[in-house]
Design an enzyme around this catalytic site. Structure first.
Site, PDB file in Angstrom:
ATOM      1  N   ASP A 257       0.878  -1.163   0.000  1.00 45.75           N
ATOM      2  CA  ASP A 257       0.000   0.000   0.000  1.00 45.75           C
ATOM      3  C   ASP A 257       0.924   1.224   0.000  1.00 45.75           C
ATOM      4  OD1 ASP A 257      -2.037   1.836   0.166  1.00 45.75           O
ATOM      5  OD2 ASP A 257      -3.160   0.733   1.690  1.00 45.75           O
TER       6      ASP A 257
HETATM    7  C1  BGC Z   1      -4.974   3.339   0.283  1.00 45.82           C
HETATM    8  C2  BGC Z   1      -5.041   2.445  -0.929  1.00 45.82           C
HETATM    9  C3  BGC Z   1      -4.888   3.275  -2.177  1.00 45.82           C
HETATM   10  C4  BGC Z   1      -3.556   4.010  -2.096  1.00 45.82           C
HETATM   11  C5  BGC Z   1      -3.255   4.864  -3.303  1.00 45.82           C
HETATM   12  C6  BGC Z   1      -3.749   4.226   0.275  1.00 45.82           C
HETATM   13  O1  BGC Z   1      -3.838   5.216   1.244  1.00 45.82           O
HETATM   14  O2  BGC Z   1      -5.006   2.566   1.457  1.00 45.82           O
HETATM   15  O3  BGC Z   1      -6.251   1.732  -0.942  1.00 45.82           O
HETATM   16  O4  BGC Z   1      -4.997   2.486  -3.313  1.00 45.82           O
HETATM   17  O5  BGC Z   1      -3.580   4.848  -0.962  1.00 45.82           O
HETATM   18  O6  BGC Z   1      -4.056   5.993  -3.326  1.00 45.82           O
END
Ligand code: BGC
Length: 727
Positions: free
Chosen positions: A263
C-alpha cells in the site's frame, strides 16, 4: 417491458462473456516465461531494481533500452481516479479524466448480483484503458468486522462468500480489458484507526474461514494479477513483509504468480521485505526515489549478499508477467478503452437501482404515486449533497452527479409541488485528508428543524434524505459511533409528528443506528452512496418505476454493543494490538449463534411485490465428501409488479467437534420475475464447502454426519430446511 428486454440482453451477453473468460487466471506458459527470462538476462542489477519501485506517485519506470513500457497505476475500486501529479498529491487538472462513478462496494454487494460486478469490471477496464492505465487499485474486499470502520463503504460485506462472488466477477471482467486488478488490502485491514501501526492477531481458523476466502477466490478463481499488502501488522510482522502471509499462503498455497505491491508508504525494510516476497514498493514518503527500500538499498543488499539475485529476478519476472498478461508489450492488440459512454452511465444507474434495500414499508406507503400526489416535501442535506468526490483514495472526479432533489424536480417537478428544506447542516470539524468528523446528536439546529416541519405540514408526503457523508465513511479514520449525525433522529421525529406520511432514505455506506427512527416513520429505504446516477435511481425507486431488490450485505445492529468486536471490547484494540476474539463469529454468524436480534439482518430486503419460495429439494440425501449437492426450489412472483428476489442458501452442522456458526451462506441467486411468473432455480454446494478449518489437523474437515440446509430470503427468514447426511 423495454427494461425487461434490456435486462435480458444484458444477462445473455454477460453470460456469454462470463463463459468465455472462465479460465482467466494469470498466464505463465512456456513461451512467455522464456521471453521473461530472456529479458531478465539482458538486465543489469540497476535495471532490474528500477522495475521494483515507483518513480512518482502512481508510475513505475519502464526501460527504453529493452522496450519495457512504463507501468501506470490508478485508484480505485468504484471509478478511475482523476490524474494526480507525478510528484505531489495535487490533481493534475486534466480535462479528459472525468470518469463514471459507481456506487461504492457495499452498494455493489447489496445488489447480490455478480453480473453487475462483471459489468462494473468491464466499464472500469474500458475507462482505465482510455486513461492508459495498466493496474487499477481495486477491488477492496476486507471483511466488514465493525460497523465503525471508515472504509466499510469501499468494502463489500461481512460474509466471505458474498465477497468472493462479487470480487471474482469484477476481477475477471476488469482483466478481460487488459487492466490488472489489485485486490486489497492483504490482509486484516479491518479498521482505519492506527492502520499503519496496529498488530492484528486472530486464530488460524478465523483466518481461513473468514478473512482469507475472498482473497483466495480473487486469486485462484478470479486470477487477480496483483495484490496490495495492507498497512497493518499481522501476528507481529508487517503485511508487506510477512513470511507466513506472503510466502507460505500467497505464493505456495495459492500459487500466486503476479505482483505483490505495498500500500502507499507501507514498506518498512529492504532485506526482510525482499526475502518474504514483496515485489513492488509504492508511495514511500521519501522525495528521493533512489532512497526507497527497493531502490539503492536493494542494490546494496544484493551486492552484500543479503538478498540473492534469484530473489530479485523472481520479482522482476512477476512484474513482467503482469505486463505481458495485460498486453503491455502488444499495444496493437490491446483494449483501446472508452470514457463515460451512455452504456457506462447506464451501468452505474443499474447498480444504484439494484442496490437499494427497502427496509420498512408499513401500509405500503411506497411506491409513491406521483401522478396523484400534489405536493411533497424533500428534506435533508443529503437531498442536495454530492458524494462521488469524497472518501479519500476512492474519490472520483465524475462527469456529473445527479442529486436526489435534482432528479425529483426533473422527473416530477412539472406536476408536483416540491417543497425543499435542508433539515440539518453538515457541520463537523472535518477537513479533507484529516477526518475528525464527529457524529453528535446534540448538534440539533432547531431553526432548520422548524423550517422542515413547516414544509412537512404543507405537503402531502415527506421524503427525508439523511444518513452519512464522507466525513464519516472515509479512508484514514473510523466513525466514533453508529449514530445518525447532526441531530437527524430529532429532525425525523419532529417531521414525522408533523406529517406521518414520511419516508426516510438513508444514504450511507456503513451501518447506522435506526432504532431511534424505525417506529416513527412508516417507510425506510437504504439507497447507499449511489454514484453519478444516485438521484435518478432513487427517484425511480420511490416512484416504483424500479422495484427495490437489494439485500443487506451486513447486519444492521440495534446498537453498537450488539456487534461482536464491540461486545467483546476489542475494537479498535489496545496498545496498538487487536485480537479478533470473536473469532469466526463475525456479522450474522455472531448474531445468529448468540441469538441476538439485530435491527435488520444480513440478507434482508423487501420488495413492492411478494414472492413465494417452495419445492425445496436436494438431488440426494446422502453424499460422499467429493460430491456436489444440487438443490432446487421454485420462486413465484405472487404480486402485481415485476421484481427480483434473492434466494439464499445457508448451511449448518448441528453436531460437530468444534463450534460451528448457526448458519453460513453457501449459495444464492437473484431471480427476476414478472407478475405471476414462476422459475425453478438450481443452487449447488460442494460437500467440501461444508468443512470447517481444523486447527489440529491444519486442514479443512467435513465431519461425517447430518448437515442442515436452510433456504430463505434473508439470514433470519428461513422458509424451508432440508437435512442431508455426509459419509
Ligand atoms: C490506500 C489504498 C490506495 C492508495 C493509493 C492508500 O492510502 O489505502 O487503498 O490504493 O492509498 O491511493
Amino acid at each position: 417491458m423495454k427494461r425487461i428486454i434490456q435486462q435480458l440482453i444484458l444477462t445473455t451477453s454477460l453470460l456469454i462473456v462470463c463463459t468465455v473468460n472462465a479460465q482467466n487466471v494469470i498466464k505463465n506458459d512456456k513461451a512467455q516465461e522464456e521471453k521473461i527470462r530472456s529479458l531478465i538476462s539482458q538486465m543489469s542489477l540497476q535495471e532490474k531494481v528500477s522495475l521494483l519501485h515507483a518513480n512518482s506517485k502512481f508510475y513505475v519506470p519502464g526501460n527504453k533500452r529493452l522496450g519495457i513500457p512504463e507501468l501506470a497505476l490508478s485508484d480505485g475500486p468504484h471509478g478511475v481516479r482523476a490524474e494526480i501529479n507525478r510528484n505531489n498529491w495535487a490533481y493534475a487538472g486534466w480535462t479528459n479524466d472525468s470518469s463514471t462513478c459507481f456506487p461504492p462496494g457495499t452498494a455493489l454487494a447489496a445488489t447480490w448480483n455478480p453480473k453487475l460486478a462483471y459489468q462494473r469490471g468491464i466499464v472500469l477496464g474500458e475507462e482505465a484503458r482510455f486513461r492508459k492505465k495498466d493496474i487499477l487499485l481495486g477491488p477492496g474486499i476486507n471483511i466488514i468486522r465493525s460497523p465503525l470502520c471508515g472504509r466499510n463503504f469501499e468494502y463489500m460485506s461481512e460474509d466471505p462468500f458474498l465477497i468472493s462472488r462479487m470480487s471474482v466477477a469484477y476481477i475477471k471482467a476488469l482483466q478481460s480489458k487488459d487492466v490488472a486488478a489489485s485486490v486489497k488490502h492483504w490482509l486484516a485491514n479491518n479498521q482505519e484507526e492506527h492502520r499503519d501501526s496496529i498488530d492484528v492477531s486472530m486464530s488460524e481458523r478465523a483466518l481461513r474461514e473468514i478473512y482469507l476466502p475472498g482473497f483466495k477466490a480473487s486469486i485462484t478463481e478470479g486470477g487477480a494479477y496483483t495484490v496490495m499488502a495492507a498497512y497493518n501488522k499481522f501476528r507481529g510482522d508487517w503485511c508487506s513483509e510477512n513470511e507466513y502471509l506472503n510466502r507460505e499462503i500467497l505464493r505456495k498455497e495459492l500459487g500466486f504468480k503476479g505482483v505483490l505491491m505495498t500500500d502507499w508508504s507501507a514498506a518498512h525494510t529492504t532485506v526482510k521485505a525482499a526475502l518474504t516476497g514483496l515485489d513492488l514498493e509504492m508511495g514511500t514518503d521519501k522525495n528521493d526515489y533512489n532512497e526507497w527500500y527497493f531502490a539503492n538499498p536493494l542494490i546494496k543488499a544484493v551486492e552484500e549478499g543479503k538478498v540473492p539475485m534469484a530473489v530479485v529476478d523472481e520479482k522482476v519476472a512477476n512484474v513482467l508477467r503482469v505486463m505481458m498478461n495485460t498486453k503491455m508489450f502488444d499495444e496493437a492488440n490491446r483494449e483501446k478503452g472508452k470514457m463515460n459512454t451512455k452504456e457506462h452511465q447506464q451501468a452505474a444507474y443499474n447498480d444504484a437501482a439494484e442496490a437499494a434495500v427497502l427496509l420498512q414499508n408499513k401500509g405500503h406507503l411506497l411506491p409513491l404515486n406521483f401522478n396523484k400526489i400534489k405536493s411533497i416535501a424533500v428534506i435533508g442535506d443529503n437531498a442536495t449533497r454530492k458524494h462521488c468526490g469524497g472518501g479519500l483514495s476512492s474519490e472520483i472526479k465524475t462527469l456529473y452527479e445527479i442529486t436526489p432533489l435534482a432528479a425529483i424536480q426533473k422527473k416530477f417537478g412539472a406536476a408536483v409541488k416540491i417543497n425543499f428544506a435542508q433539515g440539518y447542516e453538515k457541520r463537523s470539524s472535518f477537513k479533507e485528508g484529516n477526518n475528525s468528523g464527529q457524529a453528535s446528536s446534540d448538534k440539533v439546529d432547531w431553526k432548520l428543524i422548524d423550517e422542515a416541519v413547516k414544509v412537512a405540514k404543507e405537503s402531502e408526503v415527506v421524503i427525508i434524505f439523511g444518513g452519512l457523508n464522507h466525513d464519516f465513511d472515509t479512508e484514514s479514520s473510523d466513525k466514533q459511533n453508529m449514530d445518525l449525525p447532526y441531530g437527524q433522529d430529532i429532525l425525523i421525529q419532529e417531521v414525522a409528528k408533523a406529517n406521518p406520511n414520511t419516508v426516510v432514505v438513508i444514504i450511507a455506506g456503513s451501518p447506522v443506528k435506526l432504532s431511534g427512527i424505525d417506529h416513527r416513520v412508516p417507510a425506510i429505504l437504504w439507497s447507499w452512496f449511489g454514484g453519478m446516477e444516485a438521484g435518478n435511481a432513487v427517484a425511480d425507486l420511490l416512484s416504483g418505476k424500479i422495484n427495490p431488490s437489494g439485500k443487506l450485505p451486513f447486519t444492521l445492529p440495534v446498537s453498537l454493543d450488539q456487534s461482536p468486536a464491540h461486545a467483546l471490547g476489542n475494537f479498535p484494540g489496545r496498545n496498538l494490538r487487536v485480537n479478533y476474539e470473536e473469532d469466526i463469529l463475525v456479522g450474522y454468524r455472531w448474531f445468529d449463534t448468540k441469538k441476538i436480534v439485530p435491527e435488520f439482518p444480513f440478507g434482508f430486503g423487501l420488495s413492492y411485490t411478494d414472492f413465494t419460495i417452495s419445492n425445496f429439494v436436494t438431488n440426494k440425501t446422502n453424499y460422499n465428501k467429493g460430491e456436489t449437492i444440487v438443490a432446487k426450489c421454485t420462486v413465484k412472483n405472487i404480486g402485481s409488479r415485476y421484481g427480483a428476489e434473492v434466494v439464499q442458501l445457508y448451511a449448518s452442522d448441528p453436531v460437530c467437534s468444534v463450534l460451528r456458526p448457526e448458519k453460513e451462506l453457501k449459495a444464492f441467486e437473484k431471480v427476476f420475475l414478472q407478475p405471476g411468473e414462476t422459475k425453478t432455480i438450481e443452487l449447488t454446494i460442494k460437500v467440501a464447502d461444508l468443512a470447517f478449518y481444523d486447527e489440529a489437523k491444519k486442514a479443512w474437515n467435513v465431519e461425517p454426519g447430518d448437515f442442515i440446509l436452510q433456504l430463505g430470503n434473508s439470514s433470519r427468514n428461513i422458509l424451508k430446511t432440508v437435512k442431508i447426511s455426509v459419509q
